[in-house]
Structure formats: C-alpha cells, structure tokens
Motif scaffolding. Structure first.
Motif, short mmCIF file in Angstrom:
data_model
loop_
_atom_site.label_atom_id
_atom_site.label_comp_id
_atom_site.label_asym_id
_atom_site.label_seq_id
_atom_site.Cartn_x
_atom_site.Cartn_y
_atom_site.Cartn_z
N ARG A 1 -7.25 0.55 18.27
CA ARG A 1 -6.72 1.43 17.23
C ARG A 1 -6.14 0.56 16.12
NH1 ARG A 1 -6.80 7.14 16.14
NH2 ARG A 1 -7.32 7.68 18.21
N ARG A 2 -6.66 0.69 14.89
CA ARG A 2 -6.28 -0.21 13.80
C ARG A 2 -5.08 0.27 13.01
NH1 ARG A 2 -9.80 -4.50 13.23
NH2 ARG A 2 -10.93 -4.61 15.20
N ASP A 3 -4.78 1.57 13.04
CA ASP A 3 -3.65 2.09 12.29
C ASP A 3 -3.23 3.40 12.95
OD1 ASP A 3 -1.91 3.29 10.36
OD2 ASP A 3 -2.78 2.01 8.82
N ALA A 4 -1.98 3.48 13.36
CA ALA A 4 -1.51 4.65 14.09
C ALA A 4 -1.03 5.77 13.17
CB ALA A 4 -0.38 4.25 15.03
N VAL A 5 -1.00 5.54 11.87
CA VAL A 5 -0.51 6.55 10.93
C VAL A 5 -1.59 7.60 10.69
CG1 VAL A 5 0.39 6.98 8.62
CG2 VAL A 5 0.99 4.86 9.82
N VAL B 1 -17.77 -3.26 9.10
CA VAL B 1 -17.41 -2.21 8.13
C VAL B 1 -15.98 -2.44 7.67
CG1 VAL B 1 -17.16 0.27 7.74
CG2 VAL B 1 -18.96 -0.58 9.26
N GLU B 2 -15.75 -2.42 6.36
CA GLU B 2 -14.40 -2.54 5.83
C GLU B 2 -13.76 -1.17 5.74
OE1 GLU B 2 -11.87 -4.24 1.97
OE2 GLU B 2 -14.02 -3.81 1.76
N PHE B 3 -12.62 -1.02 6.39
CA PHE B 3 -11.80 0.18 6.30
C PHE B 3 -10.52 -0.21 5.55
CE2 PHE B 3 -14.43 0.82 10.03
CZ PHE B 3 -14.81 2.15 9.94
N VAL B 4 -10.15 0.58 4.56
CA VAL B 4 -8.96 0.26 3.77
C VAL B 4 -7.98 1.42 3.88
CG1 VAL B 4 -8.07 -0.50 1.54
CG2 VAL B 4 -10.43 -1.03 2.16
N THR B 5 -6.81 1.14 4.45
CA THR B 5 -5.78 2.17 4.58
C THR B 5 -4.79 2.06 3.44
OG1 THR B 5 -4.52 0.70 6.03
CG2 THR B 5 -5.96 2.31 7.09
N GLY B 6 -4.14 3.16 3.15
CA GLY B 6 -3.15 3.19 2.08
C GLY B 6 -2.82 4.62 1.71
N THR B 7 -2.31 4.79 0.49
CA THR B 7 -1.90 6.10 0.01
C THR B 7 -2.67 6.45 -1.26
OG1 THR B 7 0.33 5.75 0.88
CG2 THR B 7 0.05 7.52 -0.71
N LEU B 8 -3.22 7.67 -1.28
CA LEU B 8 -3.99 8.15 -2.42
C LEU B 8 -3.53 9.57 -2.74
CD1 LEU B 8 -6.43 7.29 -4.26
CD2 LEU B 8 -7.90 8.52 -2.66
N SER B 9 -3.10 9.80 -3.97
CA SER B 9 -2.60 11.12 -4.38
C SER B 9 -1.50 11.62 -3.45
CB SER B 9 -3.75 12.14 -4.43
OG SER B 9 -4.71 11.76 -5.38
N GLY B 10 -0.67 10.69 -2.98
CA GLY B 10 0.44 11.06 -2.12
C GLY B 10 0.08 11.28 -0.67
N ARG B 11 -1.17 11.04 -0.28
CA ARG B 11 -1.62 11.25 1.10
C ARG B 11 -2.04 9.92 1.73
NH1 ARG B 11 0.30 16.18 2.35
NH2 ARG B 11 -0.34 17.74 0.81
N LYS B 12 -1.74 9.80 3.03
CA LYS B 12 -2.24 8.66 3.78
C LYS B 12 -3.74 8.82 3.99
CE LYS B 12 1.63 6.44 4.51
NZ LYS B 12 1.84 5.08 3.97
N VAL B 13 -4.49 7.77 3.71
CA VAL B 13 -5.95 7.83 3.84
C VAL B 13 -6.49 6.53 4.43
CG1 VAL B 13 -6.22 9.39 1.85
CG2 VAL B 13 -6.36 6.91 1.50
N VAL B 14 -7.71 6.61 4.91
CA VAL B 14 -8.49 5.42 5.23
C VAL B 14 -9.82 5.56 4.50
CG1 VAL B 14 -9.24 6.48 7.43
CG2 VAL B 14 -9.59 4.02 7.02
#
Length: 325
Positions: free
Chosen positions: A46-50, A81-94
């Motif tokens: 699991r790469r990100d638990a959020v 495969v590159e997965f990029v996590t972060g925040t977009l339009s106030g939402r957590k995304v990958v």
C-alpha cells in the motif's frame, strides 16, 4: 486515442500451466505462516493510506494540466507506472497514466485500487466524436459505457454473415462484426454477462451542476473552433481496441449504440470499477470526429486543446462532488 504508445511491462516468471514449482508448495504446517506473510506483503505494498480519488488518463498530454495543478505532489512507481498523490481542487487524489487501450486501462486501474485507498475513479482525456450534434472541443460525461468491439466475427454463407447458433448477439452487426456482452465477475454475485457499465449517479449529478465553464476554443497555434465548447452530461460512450477514423463505421456506432463518443479505455475502467464497487465517471473531450471530419482527421491539431478542456471539467467536478468517504 493516441497514435503510438510504447509500454514496457515486467512480468514475473510463472510455473507451467498445471504444474507448481516445489518452492510454491509449502508443507502443511507452514500454511498459516504463509498466509500471514502474504497479508503483511499486501499491507506493505500500500503506497498511500490517505483515501482519495483516482484520476487517470491514457497518455501524457491528457494529464499535463492536472499534474501542474497538483499540490503536495509525491511520486510513487509501481510496475513501471508513475502514480502521483497530492491535492487537486481541494480533494486528495492519485493521478496516473494507464497507457492506451483496453488491457492497459483495466490492468493499471486495478493496480491503483490495490496499492492506494481509492474512493472513486475519474477518467479524463480525449475521444472521437460520434454524435453529429457534437463538435471538437466539447466534453462528454456519458451515463454509461459499453465495450462495443467485444464481438463475434461471423462466417459468410450464401452472401450473409451468420454467427454461430449459440452466440448471443444483442445488437445489429456491421458486416461480419456482431457485438456481444462481456462477462464480469464481482462480489455482487455469480458471474454475469452485460454490455453497459453505468457511471455513478452521484458523480453524474455533480457533473450536471457544473453548468457553464470556461473552456479553450483556440490552440496555442491559433487554430480555432467555430463555436465555444460545451459540457454534455448523459448519453452513451463506447470503447474498444481500435482507433476509429471511418465515416461509415462512425454512423453505425451512433445508430446502433446511440453513442456520443468512442475511445479506447473508458469502458474497461468502468468494468473494473463495477467489479470493485467503486464509483466511476469518465469525461471525454472530442479531439476529432472519428472519420466524420470534412477533411483529414484533426486529432494532431486539437488533442491538447481537448485534453485541457476535459481536465478543466474534472477539476470543477472534484470541487463540487463529495466522495462517499
């Protein structure tokens, strides 16, 4: 829709069918230990638990705007495969690129679900326009998606194409091609056959609330569309492993499936979302008319404009829609 994509896949060596390597067959006392080890491996993978939305595109131009606007970006590499996590339009995304076509889309969507806490799936990118009322640059959020090239290729006899008597063919044919339902397995119950996979009703409702939105009408090279692009919510989309640039086949797809757009990934993602019970929606902006253009296919002129228009709508959706968790 992309003209060329190079994909490199690493495939683990597997034993021959019907045979197991001795190293893969533990003695009986070790079974429980093996199971707990497997659980630990899955947790470690699991790469990100959020919890967050998976936002995927097929190829590079389609995620440029989204990646540039991502806050707190953190890159993860899984199976190339590159997965990029972060925040977009106030939402957590990958964010990730699935790769072009159906197998890549299904395989890497499932990979995202396995490695991240995905609460919903959003597809963004370009498509070929099928509905004559649409123009290049318009964005469509179809209510359902079907795999229209899942088909029987029938033999010809006495000047007619005849599928085998056991084949179920729920749609009219195009020459030897008889579209068919696809089999799907899920926790919902026994294996089933179906053609359409629906977008999430709540996500569609949020898309309908977007209303007027500023979208690009001209490319950086000042190739301009005759009218301002618009967002269309509802209708049908179809996907298959073929780049379509044929006016007669385009007409068949519109008449047979009442489709607004066609692409090479969305229905595969919709099927994976259905099998996993995850809310799904796809936004597709027309980069060309799938053979209905007056002159040559215009994908090379408008693919970035269309990609950016779809990305603009996706960002607005993320701001409006509240995920179930």
């Amino acid at each position: 829709r992309s003209e060329s994509v190079t994909s490199k896949l690493s495939v683990a060596a597997l034993p021959q069918p019907g045979r197991l390597s001795p190293s893969l067959v533990p003695s009986q006392p070790a079974v429980s230990g093996r199971r707990s080890c497997a659980l630990r491996v899955r947790a470690a993978d699991r790469r990100d638990a959020v919890p967050g939305a998976a936002v995927l595109s097929a190829f590079e131009p389609e995620w440029k705007v989204l990646k540039a606007n991502l806050g707190g970006a953190r890159s993860h590499s899984v199976n190339g495969v590159e997965f990029v996590t972060g925040t977009l339009s106030g939402r957590k995304v990958v964010l990730f690129l699935s790769g072009v076509s159906m197998v890549n889309a299904a395989m890497n969507t499932q990979l995202a679900l396995d490695r991240f806490d995905v609460t919903s799936i959003v597809v963004t990118g370009i498509a070929g326009g099928v509905d004559p009322s649409l123009q290049i640059g318009d964005v469509v959020a179809a209510a359902r998606w079907g795999q229209y090239l899942e088909a029987v290729f029938a033999r010809e006899a006495d000047g007619k194409f005849r599928p085998p008597p056991w084949a179920k063919t729920p749609f009219p044919n195009y020459g030897m091609i008889f579209p068919a339902d696809v089999g799907v397995r899920s926790a919902k119950g026994p294996p089933e056959k179906r053609f359409w996979f629906e977008a999430d009703a709540g996500m569609l409702a949020a898309a309908a609330r977007i209303g007027a939105i500023d979208m690009k009408r001209c490319t950086a090279e000042q190739a301009c569309l005759p009218a301002a692009p618009r967002l269309v919510v509802g209708g049908n989309g179809v996907s298959g492993a073929a780049f379509v640039d044929n006016a007669a086949f385009r007409q068949y797809v519109f008449k047979t499936f009442n489709a607004q757009v066609l692409d090479m990934e969305s229905a595969a993602v919709a099927m994976v979302a259905y099998a996993n019970g995850v809310p799904f929606i796809a936004f597709r902006s027309l980069s060309d008319l799938a053979g209905g253009d007056q002159g040559a296919n215009e994908i090379r002129t408008f693919f970035q404009l269309a990609s950016d228009n779809s990305a603009a709508v996706v960002q607005r959706l993320l701001a409006l829609w509240t995920p179930p968790r």
